[in-house]
Design a protein around this motif. Sequence first.
Motif, short mmCIF file in Angstrom:
data_model
loop_
_atom_site.label_atom_id
_atom_site.label_comp_id
_atom_site.label_asym_id
_atom_site.label_seq_id
_atom_site.Cartn_x
_atom_site.Cartn_y
_atom_site.Cartn_z
N VAL A 73 0.84 -1.19 0.00
CA VAL A 73 0.00 0.00 0.00
C VAL A 73 0.88 1.24 0.00
O VAL A 73 0.62 2.22 -0.71
CB VAL A 73 -0.95 0.00 1.22
CG1 VAL A 73 -1.62 1.36 1.36
CG2 VAL A 73 -2.00 -1.07 1.10
N CYS A 148 -9.68 -0.85 -6.42
CA CYS A 148 -8.36 -0.90 -7.07
C CYS A 148 -8.47 -0.47 -8.52
O CYS A 148 -7.61 0.24 -9.04
CB CYS A 148 -7.79 -2.31 -7.00
SG CYS A 148 -7.36 -2.81 -5.36
N SER A 445 -1.39 -1.87 -6.11
CA SER A 445 -2.85 -2.05 -6.04
C SER A 445 -3.19 -3.44 -5.53
O SER A 445 -4.19 -3.63 -4.83
CB SER A 445 -3.50 -1.78 -7.39
OG SER A 445 -3.13 -2.74 -8.33
N LEU A 448 -3.01 -3.13 -1.89
CA LEU A 448 -4.21 -2.47 -1.36
C LEU A 448 -5.36 -3.48 -1.24
O LEU A 448 -6.09 -3.51 -0.25
CB LEU A 448 -4.61 -1.32 -2.30
CG LEU A 448 -5.89 -0.58 -1.93
CD1 LEU A 448 -5.71 0.18 -0.63
CD2 LEU A 448 -6.32 0.36 -3.03
N PHE A 451 -4.67 -5.75 1.66
CA PHE A 451 -4.82 -4.95 2.87
C PHE A 451 -6.31 -4.80 3.23
O PHE A 451 -6.72 -5.08 4.37
CB PHE A 451 -4.18 -3.59 2.60
CG PHE A 451 -4.23 -2.62 3.75
CD1 PHE A 451 -3.38 -2.77 4.83
CD2 PHE A 451 -5.11 -1.54 3.73
CE1 PHE A 451 -3.41 -1.86 5.88
CE2 PHE A 451 -5.15 -0.65 4.77
CZ PHE A 451 -4.29 -0.80 5.86
#
Lengths: 497, 199
Positions: A73, A148, A445, A448, A451
């Motif tokens: 991230v 994303c 991405s 992300l 995450f």
Amino acid sequence: MAYEPSIDKSLLEGEHTEASIDAAIADIVLDPKTHTQPAINHLKLGKLNVKIPAPEGYNSPWFLFMGIGFLFVNILLVSIAVLVFTGIGIWGNNQPVGWGFDIINFVWWIGIGHAGTLISAILLLLRQKWRNSINRFAEAMTIFAVMCAGIYPLLHTGRPWAAYWLFPYPNVLGMWPNFRSPLVWDVFAVSTYMTVSILFWFVGLIPDFATLRDRAKGKIARVAFGVASMGWKGSAKDWVRYEHASLILAGISTPLVLSVHTIVSFDFAMGIVPGWNVTIFPPYFVAGAVFAGFAMVITLMVPIRKWYKLEAFVTMKHFDWMAKVMLATGLIVVYGYAMEIFYAIYSGVPWELSLFHNRWEILQAPYSWAFWLLILFNGIIPQILWIPKMRQNLTVLMLVSASVSIGMWFERYVIIPISLTRDYLPSSYGYYTPTGWDFAMFFGSMGLFVFLLLLFIRFLPMINIFEIKELKHQLDHEAHAENGHGHGADTEAAPAH
Amino acid sequence: MSHGRDTAPKPYGTVAGFATADELLAATQAVVNAGYKKLDAYSPVPVHGLADVMNFKDFRLHYGALAGGLTGATVGMSLQAITGGALTRIGIELPPMWQYAHNTGGKPLFSWPMFIPVMFECTILLTAFAVVGGLFALCGLPKPHHPIFNAEAFHRASQDRYFLCVEATDPRYAPDQVASLMHEMGAESVEHVMTSEGY
């Protein structure tokens, strides 16, 4: 009444009471220990045993993967910052290839998201009960994948702070969007998709929030879930409206999900670029999206089910069916590849023909490696799923799913940059090379996504609790009907009260 | 802060807890047969048949969804037609700020086939808003407090118990009679619930 297919008994393994279902699913959220206990500390891939290094006391893969996700991230944030300060020149796209990694990744992520809506909406309409155990997770995946995806076109505008120009609003310039442009359709499609997915997901969560509210021991959790549940009581009247709402939302999400990828494919199909201007794009893109999405569900479900001991709810039957959906949509995609070649040959248009020579001539064409990798990952490797035994082997399923994810990424790579490097005029011939920042954003991405997904696993019930209970009731009733009993309570292990 | 309104706790109803959905269904049937009208059942899962027993029908959500969809379709199409300058064809000139006539490939200003995707997305979006907004409105959400939560055992209504409440507003409501009927139907717990102070 409507046709109710009988339910496969293997959808729910073992003996369950409502309390045990709550304990298995809700306590993953309510008990932080489930995330720190050493669930596994080694990965087994066939004969290969990989030990996962973890700091003392944090043996759980949750923390390990959260760390990795968080790292990526940050990589994403750094690349966004550099991009915003410098401009999109840090990416590899330039004339003649104006669409590179940004659009490839956008389409890839959007496609992955489609499985969630397919599972939650289309399978609901088709009364497929096996969706109950995986729909919540798949919907979460949809939302995070669309998030994303959204990053890319937003940054590709070059001036993301002016992104609101994409929407129609009265302004002093006297300008309105060109509603005949597929790119404007895309704005409407993706933002509607995001909004409706979040609404559908939230509506599905309300009864489970109430369960969590009532089970929570800590005050913060009780208040937080109490607020989120909005005071859901589970009243019979509310349930009637709730079921109507779910059905209507499923009914509108089904054409929505088909429209989103159709419109994404219009971004290409409405253009005159060789290799893009084909009518098969909408169905072929939608099938590809479902193909990639199911691959991602399998990729994520296999380890998570193991870490959180959800084998009873996500059974081998689920994997079997997901693999079959993957196989079927994969064949549609392969049909699409075949049709593209057929179009080129049948039409005899020199530019289309030269494009396909550009794709398939090994060693001669600059991009043939991408095309043949695509055929290998998407066309050949998934065919192993014809063998029933292979659909029951989680290692094989993981590897095939990974292959499909890579393959679907290459599909977009083959479609987008290759066509742009061979346009009608030799002056617009070129070669596309992504830069380090392209890769940083792509992997960022992914970080992300991981995450957000791990946050979801930590704070929200990843399996729909009330639908699993409903499934249990239906299975109990069917069992009774088979045994010739009437209604009974003997399967309810009545706890002391 | 009562502002003169009488906010002392009042009887809300009699709440009985059952172990299974089938028992709840039977008890609801018995209560309905006994002539009670103001009642509601509470369960962790939707219990099919319960609404029929309670003679409960509510299709307002469907009409709401239809209205939302029609509004979305109208708004979507007119947004594109009007801002694209289609009204000039019928002699209506809007202030320049409100329209921008694109000439795209020589297509007419009202090229409606090209407007269908956006119209479709607007239809879906407003239908979804209507459905979710309607659901919240009809269920009275968000409403953090409800007298039924005062029942001791009620926290299990979202987990593994099935509750039936005969409300005090029912003209035939008599706490003891309701309680004995509930016990007859195999209730695990029977409570007389009061509203909270201040509600």
